[in-house]
Design a protein around this motif. Structure first.
Motif, PDB file in Angstrom:
ATOM      1  N   UNK A  53      30.087 -24.693  -3.751  1.00 39.39           N
ATOM      2  CA  UNK A  53      30.255 -23.234  -3.795  1.00 39.39           C
ATOM      3  C   UNK A  53      31.760 -22.991  -3.939  1.00 39.39           C
ATOM      4  N   UNK A  54      32.717 -23.793  -3.163  1.00 42.00           N
ATOM      5  CA  UNK A  54      33.942 -23.245  -3.343  1.00 42.00           C
ATOM      6  C   UNK A  54      34.311 -23.164  -4.706  1.00 42.00           C
ATOM      7  N   UNK A 161      25.964 -21.042   4.137  1.00 44.37           N
ATOM      8  CA  UNK A 161      26.574 -20.280   5.024  1.00 44.37           C
ATOM      9  C   UNK A 161      27.690 -19.483   4.800  1.00 44.37           C
ATOM     10  N   UNK A 162      27.547 -17.938   4.841  1.00 41.46           N
ATOM     11  CA  UNK A 162      28.563 -17.019   4.490  1.00 41.46           C
ATOM     12  C   UNK A 162      28.805 -17.214   2.882  1.00 41.46           C
ATOM     13  N   UNK A 163      29.955 -16.723   2.317  1.00 41.82           N
ATOM     14  CA  UNK A 163      30.271 -16.806   1.059  1.00 41.82           C
ATOM     15  C   UNK A 163      30.473 -18.002   0.613  1.00 41.82           C
ATOM     16  N   UNK A 164      30.968 -19.393   1.213  1.00 40.67           N
ATOM     17  CA  UNK A 164      31.199 -20.612   0.555  1.00 40.67           C
ATOM     18  C   UNK A 164      30.786 -21.594   1.327  1.00 40.67           C
ATOM     19  N   UNK A 165      30.405 -21.460   2.510  1.00 38.04           N
ATOM     20  CA  UNK A 165      29.996 -22.430   3.475  1.00 38.04           C
ATOM     21  C   UNK A 165      28.621 -23.156   3.340  1.00 38.04           C
ATOM     22  N   UNK A 166      28.560 -24.250   4.415  1.00 42.14           N
ATOM     23  CA  UNK A 166      27.256 -24.853   4.356  1.00 42.14           C
ATOM     24  C   UNK A 166      26.973 -25.410   5.897  1.00 42.14           C
ATOM     25  N   UNK A 167      25.858 -25.158   6.485  1.00 42.28           N
ATOM     26  CA  UNK A 167      25.526 -25.679   7.726  1.00 42.28           C
ATOM     27  C   UNK A 167      24.146 -26.447   7.716  1.00 42.28           C
ATOM     28  N   UNK A 431      19.181 -17.916   1.836  1.00 46.08           N
ATOM     29  CA  UNK A 431      19.800 -18.237   0.374  1.00 46.08           C
ATOM     30  C   UNK A 431      20.004 -16.771  -0.365  1.00 46.08           C
ATOM     31  N   UNK A 432      20.575 -15.822   0.409  1.00 45.00           N
ATOM     32  CA  UNK A 432      20.498 -14.444  -0.231  1.00 45.00           C
ATOM     33  C   UNK A 432      21.462 -14.633  -1.676  1.00 45.00           C
ATOM     34  N   UNK A 433      22.445 -15.355  -1.882  1.00 49.90           N
ATOM     35  CA  UNK A 433      23.104 -15.300  -2.831  1.00 49.90           C
ATOM     36  C   UNK A 433      22.788 -16.280  -3.968  1.00 49.90           C
ATOM     37  N   UNK A 434      21.341 -16.664  -3.586  1.00 47.47           N
ATOM     38  CA  UNK A 434      20.768 -17.435  -4.821  1.00 47.47           C
ATOM     39  C   UNK A 434      21.488 -18.565  -5.256  1.00 47.47           C
ATOM     40  N   UNK A 435      22.039 -19.131  -4.241  1.00 44.83           N
ATOM     41  CA  UNK A 435      23.015 -20.677  -4.393  1.00 44.83           C
ATOM     42  C   UNK A 435      22.082 -21.870  -4.955  1.00 44.83           C
ATOM     43  N   UNK A 436      20.844 -21.897  -4.508  1.00 39.70           N
ATOM     44  CA  UNK A 436      19.993 -22.869  -5.063  1.00 39.70           C
ATOM     45  C   UNK A 436      19.275 -22.230  -6.206  1.00 39.70           C
ATOM     46  N   UNK A 437      19.536 -22.550  -7.355  1.00 33.69           N
ATOM     47  CA  UNK A 437      19.035 -21.776  -8.459  1.00 33.69           C
ATOM     48  C   UNK A 437      18.619 -22.631  -9.916  1.00 33.69           C
ATOM     49  N   UNK A 438      17.683 -22.433 -10.278  1.00 31.66           N
ATOM     50  CA  UNK A 438      17.317 -23.347 -11.514  1.00 31.66           C
ATOM     51  C   UNK A 438      16.304 -22.435 -12.410  1.00 31.66           C
ATOM     52  N   UNK A 439      15.709 -22.929 -13.507  1.00 30.63           N
ATOM     53  CA  UNK A 439      15.015 -22.235 -14.440  1.00 30.63           C
ATOM     54  C   UNK A 439      13.402 -21.644 -13.720  1.00 30.63           C
ATOM     55  N   UNK A 441      13.057 -21.590  -9.981  1.00 32.85           N
ATOM     56  CA  UNK A 441      13.311 -21.646  -8.529  1.00 32.85           C
ATOM     57  C   UNK A 441      13.055 -20.168  -8.266  1.00 32.85           C
ATOM     58  N   UNK A 442      12.639 -20.197  -6.680  1.00 32.14           N
ATOM     59  CA  UNK A 442      12.405 -19.076  -6.004  1.00 32.14           C
ATOM     60  C   UNK A 442      13.464 -17.974  -6.000  1.00 32.14           C
ATOM     61  N   UNK A 443      13.316 -16.797  -6.324  1.00 33.20           N
ATOM     62  CA  UNK A 443      14.355 -15.861  -6.413  1.00 33.20           C
ATOM     63  C   UNK A 443      14.491 -14.905  -5.140  1.00 33.20           C
ATOM     64  N   UNK A 444      15.674 -14.696  -4.691  1.00 37.06           N
ATOM     65  CA  UNK A 444      15.710 -13.816  -3.466  1.00 37.06           C
ATOM     66  C   UNK A 444      15.387 -12.373  -3.849  1.00 37.06           C
ATOM     67  N   UNK A 445      15.087 -11.509  -2.928  1.00 33.75           N
ATOM     68  CA  UNK A 445      15.210 -10.076  -3.368  1.00 33.75           C
ATOM     69  C   UNK A 445      16.596  -9.826  -3.487  1.00 33.75           C
ATOM     70  N   UNK A 446      17.036  -8.510  -3.916  1.00 37.38           N
ATOM     71  CA  UNK A 446      18.506  -8.033  -4.231  1.00 37.38           C
ATOM     72  C   UNK A 446      18.808  -7.615  -2.958  1.00 37.38           C
ATOM     73  N   UNK A 447      19.901  -8.278  -2.385  1.00 33.33           N
ATOM     74  CA  UNK A 447      20.572  -7.848  -0.991  1.00 33.33           C
ATOM     75  C   UNK A 447      21.829  -6.767  -1.497  1.00 33.33           C
ATOM     76  N   UNK A 448      22.282  -5.876  -0.493  1.00 28.13           N
ATOM     77  CA  UNK A 448      23.396  -5.114  -0.632  1.00 28.13           C
ATOM     78  C   UNK A 448      24.364  -5.295   0.595  1.00 28.13           C
TER      79      UNK A 448
END
Length: 448
Positions: A53-54, A161-167, A431-439, A441-448
């Motif tokens: 992520x970083x 977790x957050x913008x670049x983290x993991x937990x 996973x609101x930022x769709x970090x786990x993504x492949x062709x 993969x389950x897509x999140x709803x758009x977040x604001x």
């Protein structure tokens, strides 16, 4: 917070072990990652996710290397591999087993057998338990004990977790219960990286197994008898049937029964009285020997292949059986098969929305398989799978997420049915930022 650093056993293209480290079971799709990190513990997993992520490096998660479409590989990115995390700890007082995400089925069966307990899981030794369980998990104990995910009690999982983290968090029926729901059939690599599972285990000792083979002339009668019998017989009996290419010319039904051979003989009487079987086998064996009997050597060996699948919800009509026979007569080689496993029994104890695994009321899981030796044979084989699936689509529904197929356009509905929107809600939360993504993969709803 300190910058993330990769820990674990790290393999790069400069290493002599690189080619074997990057290779998956399906050799027809080659990919070349920049780094493969073989995690030794959950901290290695967390560090790898933070690092990816970083650095904004594409990554994939891998366990048993059996992803049919090689979704667990990526070009010029990072592979987070958990296959060296294989710990298995049985708790007799709770009748549970904590199993790390890298354990393969052969190891799981063997170690649990020492305490005469087991899991309902698959049949191929080197399949990773992680991917199997997260997608559902079918095998020779399915009708008695349910899917692999039906015995799941808890997952330990690394999530963004957050913008670049993991937990590291835990998901069970009380804590993170929606994520736990999603992990029972929602597929691997969608929400986080599972590092360990806790399963309820089941006592097991001896079982009875059978195998019956017919020649090509008995194709219709043998299959029709099996399909009207296998999903509806005693739930202690789970069976499968393999319809081979005409070049091979055989149909083989086999199965496992938690009971005596005397009772099994009576149960399989409809099969024994069908056509003219060319070979039959029936014996009582320790469960661990039955595991070996059903292990598929071809399923353990890397080779170029194409597979797809679907579910059967009611017995196939004559036209569908003729269609299967026609395509097997036109099969590209004698490795081509249509394979089916009976469902029903304990699988049907749940409603489709009780877990993420949707196809609860299907009576049969059906897989289309072919492989090839030479590159110039690839197109013919791929076309065979595509065409047989399309030809049988009027009689079948969906597909099993553990048998992914890039050619399925409406894959969301095929794998997850009406559960897809709820899965998107879980994805959006964890996973609101769709970090786990492949062709696929389950897509999140758009977040604001």
């Amino acid at each position: 917070m300190k910058k993330a650093k990769l820990t674990g056993r790290i393999v790069t293209p400069n290493n002599t072990a690189y080619d074997s480290a990057r290779e998956n079971l399906n050799l027809s799709i080659q990919k070349y990652p920049c780094i493969i990190v073989f995690c030794q513990n959950r901290e290695d997993v967390k560090n790898a996710l933070r690092w990816a992520r970083e650095k904004q490096v594409p990554f994939r998660v891998r366990s048993g290397r059996h992803s049919y479409e090689n979704f667990s590989l990526v070009n010029r990115g990072l592979i987070i591999d958990v296959s060296e995390m294989k710990g298995i700890h049985y708790r007799q007082d709770k009748q549970t087993a904590m199993i790390q995400a890298g354990a393969e089925l052969g190891l799981v069966y063997g170690q649990l057998w020492e305490d005469r307990v087991t899991l309902p899981a698959g049949t191929v030794y080197n399949v990773g338990l992680s991917g199997l369980a997260l997608g559902g998990g079918i095998g020779m104990l399915t009708r008695q004990f349910g899917l692999t995910c039906d015995s799941l009690e808890e997952v330990e999982i690394v999530v963004p977790s957050g913008k670049c983290g993991a937990k590291i968090i835990y998901a069970n029926r009380v804590e993170n219960s929606e994520l736990f729901w999603a992990c029972r059939g929602g597929g691997g690599g969608n929400f986080g990286i599972v590092t360990a599972f806790t399963f309820r285990v089941h006592p097991i000792k001896n079982v009875s197994i059978f195998s019956i083979t017919w020649g090509w002339d008995d194709f219709k009668e043998a299959y029709d008898t099996w399909q009207h019998w296998a999903p509806f017989t005693d739930k202690r009996l789970t069976s499968q049937i393999e319809l081979s290419a005409k070049q091979k010319g055989i149909i083989t039904a086999s199965g496992q029964f938690i009971g005596t051979p005397k009772k099994l003989v009576k149960l399989i009487e409809p099969l024994l009285q069908t056509g003219s079987p060319t070979d039959r086998q029936l014996e009582r064996v320790p469960f661990i020997e039955a595991v070996s009997f059903f292990n598929s050597p071809q399923g353990n060996r890397p080779l170029p292949f194409k597979r797809s699948g679907s579910f059967v919800y009611k017995p196939l009509p004559t036209e569908a059986i003729k269609t299967m026979k026609h395509y097997l007569e036109k099969a590209p080689n004698n490795n081509t098969t249509i394979w089916q496993q009976a469902l029903g029994g304990a699988v049907d104890n749940y409603e489709p929305d009780e877990t993420a695994y949707y196809h609860r009321h299907a009576i049969i899981a059906q897989e289309y398989n072919t492989s090839w030796d030479r590159r110039d044979e690839e197109q013919e084989n791929r076309c065979w799978v595509k065409h047989v699936r399309k030809a049988l689509s009027p009689y079948t529904k969906g597909d099993y997420v553990n048998w992914p197929d890039r050619n399925i356009k409406n894959w969301e509905h095929a794998y997850y049915g009406k559960n897809y929107e709820r899965l998107r809600e879980v994805k959006t939360h964890y996973d609101p930022f769709n970090v786990f993504c492949f062709s696929q993969s389950i897509r999140p709803f758009k977040t604001h």
